[in-house]
Scaffold this motif. Structure first.
Motif, short mmCIF file in Angstrom:
data_model
loop_
_atom_site.label_atom_id
_atom_site.label_comp_id
_atom_site.label_asym_id
_atom_site.label_seq_id
_atom_site.Cartn_x
_atom_site.Cartn_y
_atom_site.Cartn_z
N LEU A 1 -20.61 1.13 20.73
CA LEU A 1 -19.35 1.63 21.32
C LEU A 1 -19.27 3.13 21.10
O LEU A 1 -19.50 3.62 19.99
N LYS A 2 -18.96 3.85 22.17
CA LYS A 2 -18.90 5.32 22.06
C LYS A 2 -17.46 5.77 22.27
O LYS A 2 -16.88 5.54 23.33
N SER A 3 -16.88 6.38 21.25
CA SER A 3 -15.54 6.94 21.40
C SER A 3 -15.30 7.94 20.27
O SER A 3 -15.70 7.68 19.13
N ASN A 4 -14.64 9.03 20.61
CA ASN A 4 -14.27 10.00 19.56
C ASN A 4 -13.20 9.42 18.66
O ASN A 4 -12.94 9.94 17.58
N ASN A 5 -12.56 8.34 19.14
CA ASN A 5 -11.48 7.73 18.35
C ASN A 5 -11.97 6.59 17.45
O ASN A 5 -11.15 5.85 16.91
N LEU A 6 -13.27 6.44 17.35
CA LEU A 6 -13.81 5.32 16.56
C LEU A 6 -14.67 5.82 15.40
O LEU A 6 -15.59 6.62 15.60
N LYS A 7 -14.34 5.36 14.21
CA LYS A 7 -15.18 5.64 13.04
C LYS A 7 -15.60 4.31 12.44
O LYS A 7 -14.77 3.41 12.29
N LEU A 8 -16.87 4.20 12.10
CA LEU A 8 -17.38 2.92 11.58
C LEU A 8 -17.86 3.08 10.15
O LEU A 8 -18.45 4.11 9.79
N PHE A 9 -17.60 2.06 9.36
CA PHE A 9 -17.94 2.10 7.94
C PHE A 9 -18.59 0.79 7.52
O PHE A 9 -18.15 -0.28 7.96
N GLU A 10 -19.57 0.90 6.64
CA GLU A 10 -20.17 -0.31 6.07
C GLU A 10 -19.28 -0.77 4.92
O GLU A 10 -18.97 0.04 4.03
N ILE B 1 -11.62 8.07 3.89
CA ILE B 1 -10.64 8.13 4.99
C ILE B 1 -9.62 9.21 4.65
O ILE B 1 -8.91 9.10 3.65
N ASP B 2 -9.61 10.26 5.48
CA ASP B 2 -8.78 11.43 5.14
C ASP B 2 -7.56 11.54 6.05
O ASP B 2 -7.09 12.62 6.34
N TYR B 3 -7.09 10.41 6.57
CA TYR B 3 -5.87 10.40 7.38
C TYR B 3 -5.10 9.15 6.99
O TYR B 3 -5.64 8.29 6.28
N THR B 4 -3.86 9.03 7.46
CA THR B 4 -3.09 7.84 7.06
C THR B 4 -3.30 6.70 8.06
O THR B 4 -3.45 6.93 9.26
N ILE B 5 -3.29 5.50 7.53
CA ILE B 5 -3.51 4.30 8.35
C ILE B 5 -2.14 3.68 8.67
O ILE B 5 -1.31 3.49 7.77
N ASP B 6 -1.92 3.36 9.95
CA ASP B 6 -0.67 2.71 10.36
C ASP B 6 -0.77 1.19 10.32
O ASP B 6 0.19 0.51 9.99
N TYR B 7 -1.95 0.68 10.71
CA TYR B 7 -2.15 -0.79 10.73
C TYR B 7 -3.42 -1.11 9.94
O TYR B 7 -4.51 -0.65 10.29
N LEU B 8 -3.26 -1.90 8.89
CA LEU B 8 -4.41 -2.37 8.11
C LEU B 8 -4.61 -3.85 8.43
O LEU B 8 -3.73 -4.68 8.12
N ILE B 9 -5.73 -4.18 9.07
CA ILE B 9 -5.92 -5.56 9.53
C ILE B 9 -7.02 -6.25 8.70
O ILE B 9 -8.20 -5.90 8.79
N CYS B 10 -6.60 -7.22 7.90
CA CYS B 10 -7.55 -8.00 7.08
C CYS B 10 -8.01 -9.17 7.93
O CYS B 10 -7.40 -10.24 7.93
N ASN B 11 -9.09 -8.94 8.67
CA ASN B 11 -9.57 -9.93 9.63
C ASN B 11 -10.80 -10.68 9.12
O ASN B 11 -11.02 -11.83 9.48
N ALA B 12 -11.62 -10.03 8.28
CA ALA B 12 -12.87 -10.64 7.83
C ALA B 12 -12.61 -12.01 7.22
O ALA B 12 -11.68 -12.18 6.43
#
Ligand SMILES: NC(=O)c1ccc[n+]([C@@H]2O[C@H](COP(=O)([O-])OP(=O)(O)OC[C@H]3O[C@@H](n4cnc5c(N)ncnc54)[C@H](OP(=O)(O)O)[C@@H]3O)[C@@H](O)[C@H]2O)c1
Length: 228
Positions: free
Chosen positions: A47-56, A72-83
């Protein structure tokens, strides 16, 4: 990252998590997606997007969670525990219910959510929302005797959701859990009623509609409240 809403989704390399990423990008959210193994994340990594950051990140490896949280150097609005994982759909006398397999299910589904929330709460913005993906199979009145430890793990997910919602009330953080529907993924199987895209589309709309009044509650993917 842009000024739009930010979302972090665990287990985002396949199934519902992957579609939550795509749906969030379509809504111009800034998305952080986590995966635990590059070999299982080919579609996500493409997936290619400037709005996407991926982490292991593995939700049962505390250091890997801390590593992402520190990066992560910004604030998160939605934290989704999906795993999440299940242990097949067998009963107590099946191999699926070996001691090791049951422990793995409890570790990922329950402890994984707790550790994720524990280490990402400091990254959360004002009025943030924490969402735990649970299941209708957690509900005591839901008929069925199979996958009993998976059912128990999701009942525990709803239980910790309520405890954490109470603990985070003073910070005005909304904590809720959702049943994503019966979804055609590796876990849900081919006969499930919803595609992962349909489930994700409903879920994102429901997440956006959540208010602080909804903290401590369990919802269906369409936003209707469910009984525990
Ligand atoms: N599908 C349904 O009908 C249904 C119904 C009710 C609830 N749910 C819940 O919805 C959530 C997503 O399910 P799904 O159907 O999309 O399942 P899925 O296709 O099997 O995907 C599960 C995801 O969880 C990740 N994961 C597993 N263990 C992990 C760990 N230790 N650390 C980080 N990530 C891990 C997997 O990563 P890997 O690729 O590395 O394994 C994968 O990305 C789960 O919590 C599930 O219990 C699903």
């Amino acid at each position: 990252m842009t000024n739009s809403k930010t979302i972090l989704i665990t287990g985002s390399n396949r199934g519902i998590g992957l579609e939550l990423v795509k749906e969030s990008l379509a809504k111009k959210f800034s998305v952080a997606g986590t995966f635990r193994n590059k070999n299982n994340a080919k579609e996500l990594l493409k997936l290619k997007s400037n709005n996407l950051k991926l982490f292991e990140m593995d939700v049962v490896k505390e250091n890997s969670i801390l590593n992402v949280s520190n990066n992560i150097d910004y604030t998160i609005d939605y934290l989704i525990c999906n795993a999440g994982i299940n242990n097949g759909y067998g009963g107590i006398f099946d191999q699926d219910h070996s001691y090791e397999k049951m422990l793995e299910v409890l570790n990922v589904n329950v402890l994984g959510c707790i550790l994720t929330i524990k280490h990402f709460t400091r990254n959360l913005g004002k009025n943030a929302k924490i969402i735990l993906i649970s299941s209708i199979m957690s509900v005591q009145k839901h008929s069925g005797s199979n996958a009993l430890i998976y059912r128990a793990s999701k009942a525990a997910v709803n239980n910790i959701m309520v405890s954490i919602s109470q603990e985070l009330k003073s910070k005005y953080i909304t904590v809720s859990s959702f049943h994503p529907g019966w979804v055609r993924t590796d876990m849900g199987g081919p006969n499930a009623t919803l595609s992962a895209k349909e489930s994700a589309s409903f879920l994102i709309k429901s997440f956006e509609n959540l208010t602080f009044e909804d903290t401590g509650k369990f919802f269906n993917y369409d936003g209707n409240e469910m009984n525990f």
